[in-house]
Scaffold this active site. Sequence first.
Site, PDB file in Angstrom:
ATOM      1  NE  ARG A 284      -0.241  -0.226   5.084  1.00  0.00           N
ATOM      2  CZ  ARG A 284       0.784  -1.006   4.971  1.00  0.00           C
ATOM      3  NH1 ARG A 284       1.130  -1.907   4.582  1.00  0.00           N
ATOM      4  NH2 ARG A 284       1.584  -0.766   6.247  1.00  0.00           N
TER       5      ARG A 284
ATOM      6  CB  CYS B 287      -1.607  -0.334  19.119  1.00  0.00           C
ATOM      7  SG  CYS B 287      -0.229  -1.063  18.622  1.00  0.00           S
TER       8      CYS B 287
ATOM      9  CE  LYS C  98       8.261   2.900   5.599  1.00  0.00           C
ATOM     10  NZ  LYS C  98       7.086   2.776   6.444  1.00  0.00           N
TER      11      LYS C  98
ATOM     12  CB  VAL D 257       8.796  14.348  13.764  1.00  0.00           C
ATOM     13  CG1 VAL D 257       8.400  15.728  14.113  1.00  0.00           C
ATOM     14  CG2 VAL D 257       9.393  14.467  12.653  1.00  0.00           C
TER      15      VAL D 257
ATOM     16  CG  ASN E 186       2.556   8.008  17.209  1.00  0.00           C
ATOM     17  OD1 ASN E 186       2.578   9.233  17.996  1.00  0.00           O
ATOM     18  ND2 ASN E 186       3.457   8.168  16.348  1.00  0.00           N
ATOM     19  CG  PHE E 187      -4.156   9.622  18.748  1.00  0.00           C
ATOM     20  CD1 PHE E 187      -4.617  10.815  18.060  1.00  0.00           C
ATOM     21  CD2 PHE E 187      -4.442   8.581  18.494  1.00  0.00           C
ATOM     22  CE1 PHE E 187      -5.604  10.544  17.379  1.00  0.00           C
ATOM     23  CE2 PHE E 187      -5.416   8.310  17.693  1.00  0.00           C
ATOM     24  CZ  PHE E 187      -6.089   9.186  17.101  1.00  0.00           C
TER      25      PHE E 187
ATOM     26  CB  CYS F 257      -9.405  23.901  23.881  1.00  0.00           C
ATOM     27  SG  CYS F 257      -8.112  22.988  22.963  1.00  0.00           S
TER      28      CYS F 257
END
Lengths: 339, 67
Positions: free
Chosen positions: A66, A181, A81, A105, A126-127, A240
């Site tokens: 993919r 995950c 990559k 990062v 990922n968050f 927030c």
Amino acid sequence: MSERYSRQELFTPIGVEGQQKIRNKHVLMIGAGALGTGNAEVLVRAGVGKITIVDRDYVEWSNLQRQQLYTEEDAKQRIPKAVAAKERLQHINSDVEIESLVMDVSVEEMDELAKNVNVIVDATDNFDIRMIINDISQKYRIPWIYGACVGSYGISYTIIPGETPCLNCLLETVPMNGVTCDTVGIIGPAVQMVVSYQTTEALKILVEDYDALRKKLVSFDLWQNQHTAINVQNVKKETCLSCGSDRSYPFLSYSNQTKTAVLCGRDTVQIRPPENIDRNLDSLAKVLSGKNGKISQNPYLLSFSVEPHRLVIFKDGRVLIHGTKDIAEAKTLYHRYLG
Amino acid sequence: MELVINGDKIDVPDTVETVDNLIQHFGLSEKVVIVEQNQIIVEKGSHQETKLCNGDKIELVHFVGGG
Ligand SMILES: [Zn+2]
């Protein structure tokens, strides 16, 4: 050459003027996996002025199903990559300035990368990093486009600072690792669908057609034949901490964040030295050749196999320990072979 | 009870009475879920007490991390 973008210029909402705008813009792509390669190819073909692609990983066989920019040769040679993506993208469009960075990062890097960027495309997995992107986006008022997929399901949302709710407003709590995950696989069309949503929004931002933005949180399940779009404008919270009036950018404050991370669904732990170092892979190869393991090497990384584990050491000092999810075990292996 | 969930008519068992029940019914309780009931977003703090009615139009979007 003037033919190159003719079909895009014939498309009225872009036109010749929009094409010129696209040409003068800079996109930051965090991640060069499935979403990253898909997004990057569309935007590079569309003639964006500059794209910066950042990724910490290298190409593996399981990516080829993919991750559209990579070849068998990239997997055989374990090419990082970001490097393999740049190579392919530059062949697709030599007009585009492509900056590729092989690195992990976190806050500092993100702060540096966001300079002079017009839009950030989320191609991460990922968050933790998304919350950092979200705070940086608010701090520098740069739009970013969340996208994610798993199985045949996908989701996307465009965050415009000062206008829309941010990711922190939407989530309220950061999903725990493990919960996010995703280990149930993924099909290519789900990737492509998210890529279509993200790149279309990116193009609207690049040509400054803000009225055309989707404004809704969109999700779909291609296998279940479902499609949903929710207006989440009311979720924007004045309180927030990332985008409210009394903001503190909470996800930028842990500058000494954990330097180890379990890579979701990969049976791999990443260990990152506190400061980036420029590791001499040749001399490391000599040192390791005295130990009981198999070494292979390319200009970007060194792979050292000691069954059932494999250590992949990058030039910037990071090490991926394959064959474990246990951080303590990974650290032990790290120190055993790398001091 | 019959609900219209993400555009499809779906029969849910009688045990599903609240938004929170519905989230559990679909196995999404571990996820961050945004729920819209008849075009109004149900705040996360109200998922447990918000009752569902026959014919409600529900949109469910859950966050995933992969990419
Ligand atoms: Zn916010």
